[in-house]
Design a protein around this motif. Sequence first.
Motif, short mmCIF file in Angstrom:
data_model
loop_
_atom_site.label_atom_id
_atom_site.label_comp_id
_atom_site.label_asym_id
_atom_site.label_seq_id
_atom_site.Cartn_x
_atom_site.Cartn_y
_atom_site.Cartn_z
N SER A 180 33.52 42.66 35.31
CA SER A 180 34.95 42.62 35.63
C SER A 180 35.75 42.08 34.45
CB SER A 180 35.19 41.75 36.87
OG SER A 180 34.52 42.27 37.99
N GLY A 218 36.61 41.52 52.49
CA GLY A 218 36.00 41.59 51.19
C GLY A 218 34.48 41.61 51.26
N LEU A 237 41.14 41.58 40.97
CA LEU A 237 40.04 41.10 41.81
C LEU A 237 40.18 39.60 42.04
CD1 LEU A 237 36.90 42.94 40.38
CD2 LEU A 237 38.14 43.46 42.49
N GLN A 274 34.37 38.47 47.30
CA GLN A 274 35.17 39.25 46.36
C GLN A 274 36.08 40.18 47.14
OE1 GLN A 274 32.84 41.81 43.81
NE2 GLN A 274 34.58 43.18 43.48
N ASP A 275 37.37 40.19 46.80
CA ASP A 275 38.29 41.11 47.46
C ASP A 275 39.46 41.41 46.53
OD1 ASP A 275 39.68 38.62 47.67
OD2 ASP A 275 40.80 39.39 49.40
N THR A 276 40.32 42.31 46.96
CA THR A 276 41.55 42.64 46.24
C THR A 276 42.72 42.28 47.14
OG1 THR A 276 40.44 44.48 45.13
CG2 THR A 276 42.85 44.46 45.07
N CYS A 300 40.82 34.68 39.54
CA CYS A 300 41.12 36.11 39.50
C CYS A 300 40.68 36.73 38.18
CB CYS A 300 42.62 36.34 39.67
SG CYS A 300 43.26 35.79 41.27
N THR A 346 28.54 41.04 38.20
CA THR A 346 29.84 41.47 38.74
C THR A 346 30.98 40.80 37.99
OG1 THR A 346 28.90 41.84 40.93
CG2 THR A 346 31.29 41.55 40.80
N SER A 371 37.96 45.11 33.12
CA SER A 371 39.17 45.19 33.94
C SER A 371 40.44 45.25 33.09
CB SER A 371 39.24 43.99 34.89
OG SER A 371 39.53 42.80 34.18
#
Length: 230
Positions: free
Chosen positions: A69, A148, A97, A125-127, A93, A65, A73
């Motif tokens: 990313s 998340g 993310l 993990q979250d936004t 970050c 992951t 990203s």
Amino acid sequence: MCNPFKPQNKHQSAGFTIVELLVATIIFSVVLLLITAGILQVARVYYKGITEMNTQNAARNIIDTISQSIQFSGGTVTPADGSRTAGTAYAFCIGNLRFSYQLGYQVEDTSPSAAKHQMYHGLVQDTPSGAPCSGATPAQNLNAPVSGKDMIGQHMRLSNLVVRPIAGTSSYEVKVRVVYGDYDLLFSPDPSAPAATDDTYPDAKCLGVRAGTQFCAAAELSTVVQKRVE
């Protein structure tokens, strides 16, 4: 001609004596104990394999992951490195993310015990909403409900996490170490580690001689990821 006055020899079938029964019982008990020991050993090996597989899968999922990313990203990557205190929440970050994490503490979603180095979450993990994610973005409180995706399963802990740029390149080094097991099944080979915090050290390992170690495993993965440049 048969003499009617001479006593006749009659054949009688003899039964088992008490000694023979005792010997048979002892032999049966020994065989039963050996079979039971064999079954228990097979069960230990099976559960040890399941524990190791789940731990490796968790570490692989985390590193995949993070790596994907970074690679795709296109956003800013803040590092996760340096001196950090076990049980304290941090964040880094990758683009938008956010990864909130704490090292060394076991994930226990039912009444976690600080004395046993437990918390509700290990890596989430979250936004974040509002301002774009940055290195200054506060981490979520990992000892309370969070928003998340949880990336560390029950009874696991994030033992070590490193995300750092490689000087002079657009690449990043990523290291992840996940440990499964209760605090009393772990020790640190570092001689400077206090016994009370053996399990929270980044190099915590499973005890090899204690009962229950089939429910203990450690998985460490590392990779180098090149960030895609538009």
